[in-house]
Design a protein around this motif. Structure first.
Motif, PDB file in Angstrom:
ATOM      1  N   GLY A  30     -65.967 -12.955  14.304  1.00  0.00           N
ATOM      2  CA  GLY A  30     -66.090 -11.942  13.275  1.00  0.00           C
ATOM      3  C   GLY A  30     -64.994 -10.888  13.306  1.00  0.00           C
ATOM      4  N   THR A  31     -64.155 -10.909  14.345  1.00  0.00           N
ATOM      5  CA  THR A  31     -63.081  -9.926  14.470  1.00  0.00           C
ATOM      6  C   THR A  31     -61.866 -10.358  13.656  1.00  0.00           C
ATOM      7  N   LYS A  32     -61.287  -9.404  12.924  1.00  0.00           N
ATOM      8  CA  LYS A  32     -60.078  -9.684  12.147  1.00  0.00           C
ATOM      9  C   LYS A  32     -58.866  -9.530  13.065  1.00  0.00           C
ATOM     10  N   VAL A  33     -57.960 -10.513  13.024  1.00  0.00           N
ATOM     11  CA  VAL A  33     -56.733 -10.476  13.822  1.00  0.00           C
ATOM     12  C   VAL A  33     -55.530 -10.678  12.917  1.00  0.00           C
ATOM     13  N   LEU A  34     -54.431 -10.052  13.286  1.00  0.00           N
ATOM     14  CA  LEU A  34     -53.168 -10.184  12.577  1.00  0.00           C
ATOM     15  C   LEU A  34     -52.117 -10.612  13.581  1.00  0.00           C
ATOM     16  N   ASP A  43     -44.409 -18.783  22.084  1.00  0.00           N
ATOM     17  CA  ASP A  43     -45.293 -18.430  23.185  1.00  0.00           C
ATOM     18  C   ASP A  43     -44.666 -17.312  23.993  1.00  0.00           C
ATOM     19  N   PRO A  44     -45.247 -16.163  24.115  1.00  0.00           N
ATOM     20  CA  PRO A  44     -46.588 -15.748  23.707  1.00  0.00           C
ATOM     21  C   PRO A  44     -46.642 -15.219  22.277  1.00  0.00           C
ATOM     22  N   LEU A  45     -47.857 -14.883  21.856  1.00  0.00           N
ATOM     23  CA  LEU A  45     -48.111 -14.297  20.540  1.00  0.00           C
ATOM     24  C   LEU A  45     -48.477 -12.831  20.720  1.00  0.00           C
ATOM     25  N   GLU A  46     -48.083 -12.006  19.778  1.00  0.00           N
ATOM     26  CA  GLU A  46     -48.543 -10.614  19.782  1.00  0.00           C
ATOM     27  C   GLU A  46     -49.502 -10.448  18.622  1.00  0.00           C
ATOM     28  N   LEU A  47     -50.718 -10.076  18.937  1.00  0.00           N
ATOM     29  CA  LEU A  47     -51.779  -9.927  17.952  1.00  0.00           C
ATOM     30  C   LEU A  47     -52.150  -8.468  17.791  1.00  0.00           C
ATOM     31  N   SER A  48     -52.625  -8.117  16.613  1.00  0.00           N
ATOM     32  CA  SER A  48     -53.160  -6.788  16.355  1.00  0.00           C
ATOM     33  C   SER A  48     -54.624  -6.969  16.002  1.00  0.00           C
ATOM     34  N   LEU A  49     -55.503  -6.309  16.761  1.00  0.00           N
ATOM     35  CA  LEU A  49     -56.932  -6.396  16.497  1.00  0.00           C
ATOM     36  C   LEU A  49     -57.624  -5.157  17.029  1.00  0.00           C
ATOM     37  N   ARG A  50     -58.677  -4.740  16.369  1.00  0.00           N
ATOM     38  CA  ARG A  50     -59.498  -3.612  16.819  1.00  0.00           C
ATOM     39  C   ARG A  50     -58.687  -2.362  17.150  1.00  0.00           C
ATOM     40  N   GLY A  51     -57.550  -2.167  16.471  1.00  0.00           N
ATOM     41  CA  GLY A  51     -56.758  -0.966  16.672  1.00  0.00           C
ATOM     42  C   GLY A  51     -55.802  -0.998  17.844  1.00  0.00           C
TER      43      GLY A  51
END
Length: 71
Positions: A30-34, A43-51
């Motif tokens: 249910g969490t939105k990720v960008l 590899d690796p990935l940088e994600l933005s989630l939950r601020g």
């Protein structure tokens, strides 16, 4: 997913400590990720989630099922 794409986490796989670590980092259904950016070979990935920003290895990211959503 490619940089700039976002999605909603549908499920977190893995077992034991790996799954617990992913959930503890906020990667819950249910969490939105960008996807902010990836390293030159993906590899690796940088994600933005939950601020916050999270850097995740590709091997760990493969345990997360995401439904891609439009911006």
């Amino acid at each position: 997913m490619k940089p700039g794409e976002s999605g909603i986490i549908e499920a977190v796989g893995g077992t034991g400590a790996l799954r617990r670590r992913l959930l503890d980092m906020g990667l819950t259904p249910g969490t939105k990720v960008l996807v902010r950016k990836t390293a030159p070979f993906g590899d690796p990935l940088e994600l933005s989630l939950r601020g916050y920003e999270l850097t995740l290895r590709g091997e760990d990211a493969r345990n997360i099922r995401v439904k891609v959503v439009s911006q």
